[in-house]
Design a protein around this motif. Structure first.
Motif, PDB file in Angstrom:
ATOM      1  N   ALA A 198      24.088  14.472  25.698  1.00 16.60           N
ATOM      2  CA  ALA A 198      25.221  14.073  26.533  1.00 16.60           C
ATOM      3  C   ALA A 198      24.886  14.295  27.999  1.00 16.60           C
ATOM      4  O   ALA A 198      24.320  15.319  28.374  1.00 16.60           O
ATOM      5  N   LEU A 199      25.232  13.302  28.800  1.00 13.47           N
ATOM      6  CA  LEU A 199      25.102  13.404  30.250  1.00 13.47           C
ATOM      7  C   LEU A 199      26.497  13.481  30.835  1.00 13.47           C
ATOM      8  O   LEU A 199      27.418  12.786  30.382  1.00 13.47           O
ATOM      9  N   GLY A 200      26.648  14.326  31.840  1.00 16.11           N
ATOM     10  CA  GLY A 200      27.930  14.438  32.508  1.00 16.11           C
ATOM     11  C   GLY A 200      27.746  14.595  33.997  1.00 16.11           C
ATOM     12  O   GLY A 200      26.711  15.080  34.457  1.00 16.11           O
ATOM     13  N   ALA A 201      28.743  14.148  34.739  1.00 20.23           N
ATOM     14  CA  ALA A 201      28.733  14.318  36.188  1.00 20.23           C
ATOM     15  C   ALA A 201      29.759  15.382  36.543  1.00 20.23           C
ATOM     16  O   ALA A 201      30.930  15.285  36.151  1.00 20.23           O
ATOM     17  N   ALA A 202      29.297  16.394  37.249  1.00 22.23           N
ATOM     18  CA  ALA A 202      30.177  17.471  37.705  1.00 22.23           C
ATOM     19  C   ALA A 202      30.582  17.193  39.144  1.00 22.23           C
ATOM     20  O   ALA A 202      29.845  16.547  39.893  1.00 22.23           O
ATOM     21  N   PRO A 203      31.753  17.690  39.548  1.00 27.04           N
ATOM     22  CA  PRO A 203      32.163  17.519  40.948  1.00 27.04           C
ATOM     23  C   PRO A 203      31.162  18.201  41.885  1.00 27.04           C
ATOM     24  O   PRO A 203      30.459  19.124  41.480  1.00 27.04           O
ATOM     25  N   PRO A 204      31.093  17.747  43.135  1.00 28.30           N
ATOM     26  CA  PRO A 204      30.167  18.358  44.092  1.00 28.30           C
ATOM     27  C   PRO A 204      30.370  19.867  44.197  1.00 28.30           C
ATOM     28  O   PRO A 204      31.501  20.350  44.175  1.00 28.30           O
ATOM     29  N   ASP A 205      29.272  20.570  44.287  1.00 31.08           N
ATOM     30  CA  ASP A 205      29.265  22.033  44.470  1.00 31.08           C
ATOM     31  C   ASP A 205      29.899  22.808  43.325  1.00 31.08           C
ATOM     32  O   ASP A 205      30.328  23.940  43.496  1.00 31.08           O
ATOM     33  N   GLU A 206      29.990  22.204  42.138  1.00 28.88           N
ATOM     34  CA  GLU A 206      30.506  22.919  40.962  1.00 28.88           C
ATOM     35  C   GLU A 206      29.480  22.846  39.847  1.00 28.88           C
ATOM     36  O   GLU A 206      28.808  21.840  39.677  1.00 28.88           O
ATOM     37  N   GLU A 207      29.349  23.921  39.112  1.00 29.83           N
ATOM     38  CA  GLU A 207      28.486  23.957  37.932  1.00 29.83           C
ATOM     39  C   GLU A 207      29.288  24.564  36.792  1.00 29.83           C
ATOM     40  O   GLU A 207      29.225  25.760  36.546  1.00 29.83           O
ATOM     41  N   PRO A 208      30.068  23.737  36.089  1.00 29.87           N
ATOM     42  CA  PRO A 208      30.880  24.265  34.996  1.00 29.87           C
ATOM     43  C   PRO A 208      30.009  24.864  33.895  1.00 29.87           C
ATOM     44  O   PRO A 208      28.882  24.402  33.679  1.00 29.87           O
ATOM     45  N   PRO A 209      30.492  25.894  33.208  1.00 27.11           N
ATOM     46  CA  PRO A 209      29.713  26.476  32.115  1.00 27.11           C
ATOM     47  C   PRO A 209      29.502  25.443  31.009  1.00 27.11           C
ATOM     48  O   PRO A 209      30.422  24.714  30.650  1.00 27.11           O
ATOM     49  N   GLY A 210      28.247  25.346  30.525  1.00 29.39           N
ATOM     50  CA  GLY A 210      27.918  24.355  29.499  1.00 29.39           C
ATOM     51  C   GLY A 210      27.350  23.079  30.084  1.00 29.39           C
ATOM     52  O   GLY A 210      27.049  22.134  29.364  1.00 29.39           O
TER      53      GLY A 210
END
Length: 193
Positions: free
Chosen positions: A80-92
């Motif tokens: 799975a590929l996902g895009a996170a919001p700028p300057d955020e690194e969600p766990p997982g």
């Protein structure tokens, strides 16, 4: 071609590449290392909803919310590929190594589908789930590129997560301009031209 530059780029199949797995495909390179290259085919949606394979993730999948055939290798496993919001690194979620900060794809990373979907899925801007992947051993892809089987071009976020994946191959070629734009009109069956 320097292999270390391929992570985060697209491989666009040349019109004469007729192998069923890669015919008119657009592959996003997820990892490019000394021992080989791994990518996922972006324009092969399946008629299988994401929720039927990975429960609770369908609500977070980008449209169309279906599984995609990522390639001919490991079809019983998922990426799975996902895009996170700028300057955020969600766990997982883990950013792709080698994609420079500040580039459009800097927020793209791999998603751990074992993580709680309600936490990670809600933190993502976009999500795409693939069954299988495309893989090349060390030096194999460089040889195919040299032989003219693939065009290497920059990727846009919309290539990974946008709608109408069935039109991705001609759209990517067309935006390159010049000879590649002309190739976007190459007939599916050149003998019918």
């Amino acid at each position: 071609m320097d292999q270390s530059t391929l992570t985060g780029r697209l491989l666009v199949a040349a019109p004469l590449l007729q192998e069923d797995s890669f015919r008119r495909s657009v592959v996003f390179v997820v990892d490019d290392a000394d021992d080989g290259t791994l990518g996922v085919v972006l324009n092969r949606p399946l008629e299988l909803p994401v929720d039927e394979v990975v429960t609770d993730w369908g609500a977070y999948a980008s449209a169309p919310p279906v599984m995609f055939s990522g390639g001919p290798v490991g079809t019983d496993s998922g990426i799975a590929l996902g895009a996170a919001p700028p300057d955020e690194e969600p766990p997982g979620w883990a950013p792709l190594e080698g994609v420079a900060p500040g580039r459009e794809l800097a927020g793209v990373g791999l998603v751990d589908l074992e993580a709680p979907s309600e936490v990670l899925g809600a933190a993502l801007v976009s999500l795409r789930v693939f069954a299988g992947y495309a893989g090349w051993s060390a030096g194999q892809l460089a040889g195919e590129i040299e032989d003219g089987a693939w065009y290497v071009v920059d990727a846009l976020s919309d290539d990974l997560f946008g709608g109408a994946p069935e039109t991705l191959w001609p759209r990517v070629l067309r935006r390159q301009g010049g000879e590649m734009a002309l190739l976007s009109t190459y007939p599916d069956d050149p003998t019918m031209n």
